[in-house]
Design a protein around this motif. Structure first.
Motif, PDB file in Angstrom:
ATOM      1  N   PRO A 470       0.790  -1.236   0.000  1.00 17.77           N
ATOM      2  CA  PRO A 470       0.000   0.000   0.000  1.00 17.77           C
ATOM      3  C   PRO A 470       0.817   1.279   0.000  1.00 17.77           C
ATOM      4  N   SER A 471       2.082   1.216   0.436  1.00 14.70           N
ATOM      5  CA  SER A 471       2.874   2.441   0.543  1.00 14.70           C
ATOM      6  C   SER A 471       4.219   2.264  -0.155  1.00 14.70           C
ATOM      7  N   ILE A 472       4.804   3.391  -0.535  1.00 18.70           N
ATOM      8  CA  ILE A 472       6.082   3.411  -1.250  1.00 18.70           C
ATOM      9  C   ILE A 472       7.171   3.839  -0.280  1.00 18.70           C
ATOM     10  N   ASP A 473       8.151   2.966  -0.085  1.00 19.17           N
ATOM     11  CA  ASP A 473       9.250   3.235   0.836  1.00 19.17           C
ATOM     12  C   ASP A 473      10.481   3.637   0.033  1.00 19.17           C
ATOM     13  N   PHE A 474      10.745   4.940  -0.041  1.00 14.09           N
ATOM     14  CA  PHE A 474      11.879   5.421  -0.818  1.00 14.09           C
ATOM     15  C   PHE A 474      13.214   5.136  -0.135  1.00 14.09           C
ATOM     16  N   SER A 475      13.198   4.879   1.155  1.00 15.30           N
ATOM     17  CA  SER A 475      14.462   4.561   1.828  1.00 15.30           C
ATOM     18  C   SER A 475      15.016   3.230   1.338  1.00 15.30           C
ATOM     19  N   PHE A 504       8.509  13.749  -0.136  1.00 17.60           N
ATOM     20  CA  PHE A 504       7.262  13.686  -0.892  1.00 17.60           C
ATOM     21  C   PHE A 504       6.217  12.881  -0.119  1.00 17.60           C
ATOM     22  N   ASP A 505       4.944  13.259  -0.288  1.00 14.94           N
ATOM     23  CA  ASP A 505       3.872  12.431   0.246  1.00 14.94           C
ATOM     24  C   ASP A 505       3.670  11.237  -0.682  1.00 14.94           C
ATOM     25  N   GLN A 506       2.774  10.314  -0.275  1.00 12.49           N
ATOM     26  CA  GLN A 506       2.592   9.074  -1.028  1.00 12.49           C
ATOM     27  C   GLN A 506       2.062   9.340  -2.443  1.00 12.49           C
ATOM     28  N   GLU A 507       1.209  10.318  -2.591  1.00 17.94           N
ATOM     29  CA  GLU A 507       0.658  10.619  -3.914  1.00 17.94           C
ATOM     30  C   GLU A 507       1.749  11.090  -4.873  1.00 17.94           C
ATOM     31  N   THR A 508       2.622  11.975  -4.395  1.00 21.89           N
ATOM     32  CA  THR A 508       3.706  12.477  -5.243  1.00 21.89           C
ATOM     33  C   THR A 508       4.731  11.386  -5.515  1.00 21.89           C
ATOM     34  N   ARG A 509       4.985  10.547  -4.524  1.00 20.13           N
ATOM     35  CA  ARG A 509       5.896   9.421  -4.730  1.00 20.13           C
ATOM     36  C   ARG A 509       5.360   8.488  -5.822  1.00 20.13           C
ATOM     37  N   ALA A 510       4.058   8.254  -5.809  1.00 18.72           N
ATOM     38  CA  ALA A 510       3.455   7.375  -6.810  1.00 18.72           C
ATOM     39  C   ALA A 510       3.635   7.949  -8.212  1.00 18.72           C
ATOM     40  N   LYS A 511       3.500   9.263  -8.343  1.00 19.97           N
ATOM     41  CA  LYS A 511       3.688   9.895  -9.656  1.00 19.97           C
ATOM     42  C   LYS A 511       5.132   9.770 -10.129  1.00 19.97           C
ATOM     43  N   LEU A 512       6.068   9.989  -9.214  1.00 23.83           N
ATOM     44  CA  LEU A 512       7.476   9.879  -9.584  1.00 23.83           C
ATOM     45  C   LEU A 512       7.826   8.446  -9.962  1.00 23.83           C
ATOM     46  N   SER A 519       4.798   2.375 -13.462  1.00 26.37           N
ATOM     47  CA  SER A 519       3.676   2.045 -12.586  1.00 26.37           C
ATOM     48  C   SER A 519       3.858   2.743 -11.251  1.00 26.37           C
ATOM     49  N   PRO A 520       2.760   3.166 -10.603  1.00 31.25           N
ATOM     50  CA  PRO A 520       2.882   3.797  -9.285  1.00 31.25           C
ATOM     51  C   PRO A 520       2.991   2.792  -8.156  1.00 31.25           C
ATOM     52  N   LEU A 521       2.921   1.498  -8.467  1.00 31.67           N
ATOM     53  CA  LEU A 521       2.905   0.468  -7.432  1.00 31.67           C
ATOM     54  C   LEU A 521       4.316  -0.061  -7.195  1.00 31.67           C
ATOM     55  N   PRO A 522       4.751  -0.134  -5.954  1.00 31.19           N
ATOM     56  CA  PRO A 522       6.078  -0.689  -5.672  1.00 31.19           C
ATOM     57  C   PRO A 522       6.100  -2.192  -5.923  1.00 31.19           C
ATOM     58  N   PRO A 523       7.277  -2.800  -6.044  1.00 27.76           N
ATOM     59  CA  PRO A 523       7.363  -4.253  -6.241  1.00 27.76           C
ATOM     60  C   PRO A 523       6.671  -5.004  -5.110  1.00 27.76           C
ATOM     61  N   ILE A 524       6.092  -6.151  -5.428  1.00 25.65           N
ATOM     62  CA  ILE A 524       5.297  -6.882  -4.438  1.00 25.65           C
ATOM     63  C   ILE A 524       6.149  -7.382  -3.275  1.00 25.65           C
ATOM     64  N   PHE A 525       7.464  -7.534  -3.492  1.00 27.23           N
ATOM     65  CA  PHE A 525       8.332  -8.008  -2.417  1.00 27.23           C
ATOM     66  C   PHE A 525       9.368  -6.963  -2.007  1.00 27.23           C
ATOM     67  N   GLY A 526       9.109  -5.712  -2.363  1.00 23.19           N
ATOM     68  CA  GLY A 526       9.980  -4.640  -1.930  1.00 23.19           C
ATOM     69  C   GLY A 526      11.107  -4.350  -2.904  1.00 23.19           C
ATOM     70  N   PHE A 527      11.675  -3.160  -2.790  1.00 22.73           N
ATOM     71  CA  PHE A 527      12.751  -2.736  -3.688  1.00 22.73           C
ATOM     72  C   PHE A 527      14.043  -3.504  -3.442  1.00 22.73           C
ATOM     73  N   VAL A 567       4.604  15.261 -13.140  1.00 20.37           N
ATOM     74  CA  VAL A 567       3.514  15.521 -14.077  1.00 20.37           C
ATOM     75  C   VAL A 567       3.856  15.003 -15.463  1.00 20.37           C
ATOM     76  N   GLY A 568       4.965  14.262 -15.567  1.00 24.58           N
ATOM     77  CA  GLY A 568       5.241  13.541 -16.798  1.00 24.58           C
ATOM     78  C   GLY A 568       6.099  14.248 -17.801  1.00 24.58           C
ATOM     79  N   HIS A 569       7.030  15.103 -17.372  1.00 19.43           N
ATOM     80  CA  HIS A 569       7.873  15.804 -18.334  1.00 19.43           C
ATOM     81  C   HIS A 569       9.293  15.246 -18.408  1.00 19.43           C
ATOM     82  N   CYS A 570       9.843  14.808 -17.285  1.00 23.25           N
ATOM     83  CA  CYS A 570      11.205  14.287 -17.344  1.00 23.25           C
ATOM     84  C   CYS A 570      11.522  13.515 -16.075  1.00 23.25           C
ATOM     85  N   VAL A 571      12.435  12.550 -16.189  1.00 28.05           N
ATOM     86  CA  VAL A 571      13.034  11.917 -15.017  1.00 28.05           C
ATOM     87  C   VAL A 571      14.073  10.865 -15.414  1.00 28.05           C
ATOM     88  N   LEU A 572      15.092  10.762 -14.655  1.00 28.23           N
ATOM     89  CA  LEU A 572      16.053   9.663 -14.626  1.00 28.23           C
ATOM     90  C   LEU A 572      17.285  10.173 -13.904  1.00 28.23           C
TER      91      LEU A 572
END
Length: 574
Positions: A470-475, A504-512, A519-527, A567-572
């Motif tokens: 349910p949540s994205i753990d960036f650590s 970032f909050d969870q919504e912004t993390r999902a977008k990134l 996909s906004p969903l993290p791996p089922i067994f963690g990063f 918002v979908g303009h750039c990343v990497l």
């Protein structure tokens, strides 16, 4: 010669004896639970078993198959990886092509190609192609299943309206999309890949019937799912369909002062029913394919649903009640009540809301000729295939009594049959009038994962894999990132980047994460998972969208550009 015959007879006798004994042992093993003493001895060997499966995943389906049901012995990661390995070894494969330029045709594209695949191919690997876009590997897979999640599992009407009303595409884009869609349909029929359970939707839901999908966009069939429990906002169930009854039927019951209905009293649009059957069959297949490809769908179905899919013998009436303690207590009261000492006016019925329509043509189409098609779906359980007639003119809503089982609407509840009543009533509470669609989802799921392989899992494990985290753990993501071009976690720009995104909050993390991996969903067994499922996060398909970090970037600049990423303009990160 006589000696040879005698020897062969003895061999056959010994062989038959061994087969009989093996069958007896198998029956005993499946009938009785695993002894607690054996389980206690196996648990200390868990780490050794883990190493053994890593060295050869095939042992899970052979030597270790019998202990897979013991909780806590074999990791869920191994079980999912084993399904992927089986798919890789099969000859067939499922190929899906989809164009992101034709968003209005997403549902049509997916339905036609998944339904036209043969059962043998469905158990093989999955190959996904994004038309006119370069992309390989699991990033494309993540994008595809994100499209599946957005198209099929959304229960919010506002998001549905946004998805089903995209901007009008350019004429050439619309023409290309139509050509690809026609190709997907024709290839399934020409290559003989259509099967009886699937087939295409053109004949089942469009050419016949009275407006089941009148505009060809399937909008009228959505949403396919809804929130099952308002207190648990993420648990889904199949969206119930409105039940229609003709005014003439109601008027005929008024003189009798009867509020009871039977299946033949309902108006049924069979064209829409057949279309929905195929849609839910496709959804079941997509769920199975998502599990095999380690892709969560953010779709949380209750535990009773997964027990139903696995045909678990432990499925009880209490499971069907779910989290409704009030309903469960009411059924428990019926079980404990003595109907001989204190009779109650109860029959094998339940209360349902219907819409009364003043439509003579609809009324005539809902007669006895449609009765046979609605029988035996639940082997005596109370469900039917009712859906709305095309463009009815509703005149009123009413609460009516509906028979729990065909022909039992007038049967009174007694001490003898109260257990049967509780079972049927609990099943009706869970399935509603949509059992036929639940059954199609199960059929589709079993098209992609064999029943024998399902025995490796517990219902709660399947629920976890399909629901995802349910949540994205960036650590944890930070520890797993691979840097290129001489970069390292010690670089100032990279350190400042992580400082920004970790706030970032969870919504912004999902977008990134969506832009980064598709996909906004993290791996089922963690990063940080070290299993093959770890490959579930890679770069998004579009290689042109990159964000380069250099040492002179300050925090304010990073915040601005990370906002553009979301918002979908750039990343990497480099």
């Amino acid at each position: 010669m006589k000696q040879f015959v005698k020897q062969e007879t003895n061999k056959k006798r010994i062989k038959m004896y061994v087969v009989d004994q093996a069958h007896l042992l198998q029956t005993i093993a499946t009938t009785f639970p695993m002894p607690a003493t054996f389980t206690d001895k196996v648990h200390p060997l868990k780490d050794s078993i883990d190493v053994l499966i890593r060295s050869d995943p095939k042992v899970l389906g052979m030597d270790l198959y019998s202990i897979a049901s013991i909780p806590g012995i074999i990791r869920l990661e191994h079980k999912v990886d084993y399904l992927s390995m089986l798919a890789e070894e099969r000859n067939g494969s499922v190929s899906v092509s989809i164009s992101r330029a034709s968003e209005a045709n997403y549902v049509d594209f997916i339905l036609q190609q998944i339904l036209s695949a043969s059962t043998g191919d469905l158990k093989g690997e999955m190959n996904i192609t994004l038309i006119n876009e370069p992309g390989l590997g699991v990033g494309v897979t993540r994008e595809f299943f994100q499209i599946v999640q957005r198209c099929f599992f959304q229960s919010d009407p506002s998001s549905l309206q946004t998805r089903t009303s995209p901007p009008e595409p350019a004429p050439h884009v619309r023409d290309i999309g139509a050509q690809w869609l026609q190709l997907a349909r024709s290839q399934g029929r020409r290559n003989g890949r259509s099967n009886k359970k699937g087939g295409d939707l053109e004949s089942g839901g469009r050419s016949k019937g009275r407006g089941a999908v009148r505009d060809g966009s399937f909008i009228e069939l959505f949403p396919l799912f809804e929130i099952a429990d308002k207190q648990k906002c993420d648990v889904l169930r199949i969206a119930p369909r409105t039940v229609y009854v003709s005014k003439r039927t109601i008027d005929a019951k008024l003189p009798e002062k009867s509020l009871s209905l039977t299946r033949k009293d309902l108006l049924v649009n069979h064209s829409e029913v057949e279309t929905l059957k195929k849609v839910y069959l496709c959804i079941g297949r997509l769920i199975g394919l998502a599990i095999r490809n380690h892709q969560p769908l953010a779709a949380d179905f209750p535990l009773a649903f997964w027990k139903f899919v696995m045909e678990d013998n432990s499925l009880s009436w209490e499971d069907y009640c779910g989290s409704s303690e009030v309903f469960q207590r009411s059924l428990q009261f019926i079980l404990e009540h003595d109907f001989e000492a204190e009779p109650l006016d109860m029959r094998f019925e339940y209360t349902m809301d219907v819409v009364v329509v003043d439509d003579e043509s609809s009324a005539s189409s809902g007669g006895a000729k449609q009765e046979d098609q609605q029988q035996h779906e639940l082997q005596g359980e109370a469900v039917s295939e009712q859906t709305s007639p095309a463009a009815p003119a509703p005149s009123a809503s009413a609460s009516m009594e509906m028979e729990l089982q065909k022909g039992m609407g007038d049967v009174a509840v007694t001490n003898t049959n109260k257990k049967e009543y509780v079972r049927l009533r609990a099943q009706q509470f869970f399935f509603g009038s949509e059992f036929v669609y639940y059954k199609k989802m199960r059929d589709g799921f079993l098209d992609t994962i064999a029943r024998s392989d399902l025995k490796l899992f517990h219902p709660a494990e399947l629920r976890r894999v399909v629901r995802g985290e349910p949540s994205i753990d960036f650590s944890s993501l930070k520890k797993s990132v691979l840097y290129s071009r001489g970069a390292s976690p010690l670089h100032g720009a990279i350190q400042r980047f992580w400082e920004v995104v970790e706030d970032f909050d969870q919504e912004t993390r999902a977008k990134l994460l969506t832009f980064w991996s598709g996909s906004p969903l993290p791996p089922i067994f963690g990063f940080e998972s070290k299993y093959r499922s770890m490959n579930a996060v890679s770069l998004a398909n579009d290689y042109l969208t990159r964000f380069f970090l250099v040492d002179w970037l300050d925090t304010h600049f990073l915040i601005t550009h990370c906002g553009l990423c979301c918002v979908g303009h750039c990343v990497l990160v480099h």
